[in-house]
Design an enzyme around this catalytic site. Structure first.
Site, PDB file in Angstrom:
ATOM      1  N   LYS A  54      28.372  43.955  45.832  1.00  0.00           N
ATOM      2  CA  LYS A  54      29.090  42.758  45.896  1.00  0.00           C
ATOM      3  C   LYS A  54      30.397  43.357  46.628  1.00  0.00           C
ATOM      4  O   LYS A  54      30.809  42.537  47.751  1.00  0.00           O
ATOM      5  CB  LYS A  54      29.598  42.227  44.448  1.00  0.00           C
ATOM      6  CG  LYS A  54      28.620  41.713  43.807  1.00  0.00           C
ATOM      7  CD  LYS A  54      28.611  41.609  42.227  1.00  0.00           C
ATOM      8  CE  LYS A  54      27.691  40.854  41.648  1.00  0.00           C
ATOM      9  NZ  LYS A  54      27.525  40.820  40.023  1.00  0.00           N
ATOM     10  N   GLN A  98      31.651  42.561  35.568  1.00  0.00           N
ATOM     11  CA  GLN A  98      30.354  42.825  35.639  1.00  0.00           C
ATOM     12  C   GLN A  98      30.068  42.769  34.100  1.00  0.00           C
ATOM     13  O   GLN A  98      30.754  43.484  33.401  1.00  0.00           O
ATOM     14  CB  GLN A  98      29.946  44.138  36.322  1.00  0.00           C
ATOM     15  CG  GLN A  98      28.567  44.160  36.562  1.00  0.00           C
ATOM     16  CD  GLN A  98      27.760  43.199  37.349  1.00  0.00           C
ATOM     17  OE1 GLN A  98      28.508  42.504  38.127  1.00  0.00           O
ATOM     18  NE2 GLN A  98      26.427  42.949  36.924  1.00  0.00           N
ATOM     19  N   ASP A 121      32.448  33.186  38.994  1.00  0.00           N
ATOM     20  CA  ASP A 121      31.125  33.517  38.333  1.00  0.00           C
ATOM     21  C   ASP A 121      30.721  32.142  37.597  1.00  0.00           C
ATOM     22  O   ASP A 121      29.730  31.849  37.008  1.00  0.00           O
ATOM     23  CB  ASP A 121      31.294  34.537  37.039  1.00  0.00           C
ATOM     24  CG  ASP A 121      30.636  35.689  37.455  1.00  0.00           C
ATOM     25  OD1 ASP A 121      29.573  35.899  38.001  1.00  0.00           O
ATOM     26  OD2 ASP A 121      31.259  36.837  36.912  1.00  0.00           O
TER      27      ASP A 121
HETATM   28  N1  GUN Z   1      25.706  40.649  35.157  1.00  0.00           N
HETATM   29  C1  GUN Z   1      24.264  40.225  35.521  1.00  0.00           C
HETATM   30  N2  GUN Z   1      24.627  39.177  36.463  1.00  0.00           N
HETATM   31  C2  GUN Z   1      25.958  38.971  36.440  1.00  0.00           C
HETATM   32  C3  GUN Z   1      26.624  38.086  37.261  1.00  0.00           C
HETATM   33  O1  GUN Z   1      26.168  37.099  38.099  1.00  0.00           O
HETATM   34  N3  GUN Z   1      27.975  38.039  36.917  1.00  0.00           N
HETATM   35  C4  GUN Z   1      28.527  39.069  36.276  1.00  0.00           C
HETATM   36  N4  GUN Z   1      29.936  38.951  35.848  1.00  0.00           N
HETATM   37  N5  GUN Z   1      27.940  39.940  35.574  1.00  0.00           N
HETATM   38  C5  GUN Z   1      26.529  39.904  35.609  1.00  0.00           C
END
Ligand code: GUN
Length: 300
Positions: A54, A98, A121
């Protein structure tokens, strides 16, 4: 009939090119550099790989990137304080914590502290509410990626029967809202659904998001249907050598590809779209925070 393979990697590349163009325009025309902060707590190797990707792609797009790696033992209060600091930081337009976070931290409390204006998100109750009633804002990343692939494959989705298997907050529920907004007739199936095979057989669109390897059988698929496999499951692969593993989706790909009209592979289908959509959401929030209309080619 062999299904068309939907190439999510290629589509995500095209999306990133559009995102980079919007970043350049926001900078040159408005003096805005979109900024994304990612926060990881602890040392889960899978999460570390995702977060590194990311941050890397954020920089590649010309955006401002901040990465916060907090120790497993960090207090909930310290994570909340960091989120509050990022909420107030004008250089940051998107905040992602995350998940999962360690057990001593209440993830819902963290999510509810993120400013909805920076919620890339689409996890906060405010963002989810906006999604449901169709107000502008970030859209859940993985469902948005699935929707883009479906629109690219099928054009208008109006009137199509869509079956979503899995009712998670992360994928199933927002996916249902997006498909409903695109005028599909939506069925949500889950672990208690009776006659799942029969339900799936009615679908023009199948979105599988259950997290169970190869659960959706080839003979459940209606001939010509479009199959979107969100699952990423690691299974033993002794055929590759002792101790080897490989990734498979929630759909029995080989069997389903014999019947479907189009299908996403795993890996290389939905997976690459998720991070690209996170970057797209950061453009959306950066635009809205600055009173600009978000670009329309990042959600369609
Ligand atoms: N953990 C697994 N997928 C995601 C996501 O799309 N966003 C976040 N914040 N954590 C995750």
């Amino acid at each position: 009939m062999a299904a068309k393979i939907i190439d999510g990697k290629l589509f995500a590349e095209g999306l990133r090119t559009r995102i980079a163009g919007h970043v350049a325009r926001l900078k040159s025309e408005h003096g805005i550099t979109p900024g994304l902060a990612v926060v990881i707590v602890g040392h889960d190797p899978g999460s570390q790989v995702y977060v590194a990707q990311k941050a890397k792609q954020t920089v590649e797009m010309g955006m401002h990137s901040e990465k916060y790696e907090l120790p497993e033992t960090v207090s909930e209060a310290d994570v909340l304080a960091l989120v509050e600091k990022l909420n107030a930081d004008p250089a940051i337009h998107g905040i992602l914590v995350q998940l999962p976070v360690p057990k001593h931290i209440d993830s819902l409390k963290i999510i509810q502290t993120i400013s909805p204006d920076k919620d890339v998100d689409c996890f906060t109750p405010t963002s989810v509410g906006k999604l449901v009633i169709g107000l502008p804002g970030p859209v859940s990343c993985t469902p948005l990626g699935c929707l883009m692939l479906l629109r690219d494959q099928l054009g208008s989705l109006a009137g199509l029967d869509a079956v979503i298997i899995g009712r998670s907050n992360l994928v199933g529920k927002p996916m249902a809202q997006l498909l409903l907004a695109d005028n599909c007739t939506v069925t949500m199936a889950h672990s208690r659904t009776k006659n799942l095979a029969e339900v799936v057989r009615r679908a023009d669109i199948v979105v599988a998001a259950v997290g169970r390897p190869k659960m959706i059988q080839g003979d459940w698929i209606k001939p010509g249907a479009t199959v979107i496999d969100v699952g990423i499951n690691r299974i033993d692969a002794p055929e590759r050598g002792e101790g080897k593993t490989r990734l498979v989706g929630d759909v029995d790909y080989a069997a389903a590809a014999e019947v479907a009209g189009a299908i996403t592979p795993v890996p290389g289908g939905v997976g690459p779209m998720t991070i690209a959509c996170l970057l797209a959401n950061t453009i959306t929030t950066a635009s809205l925070i600055n009173g600009l209309v978000p670009p329309s080619d990042l959600t369609a």
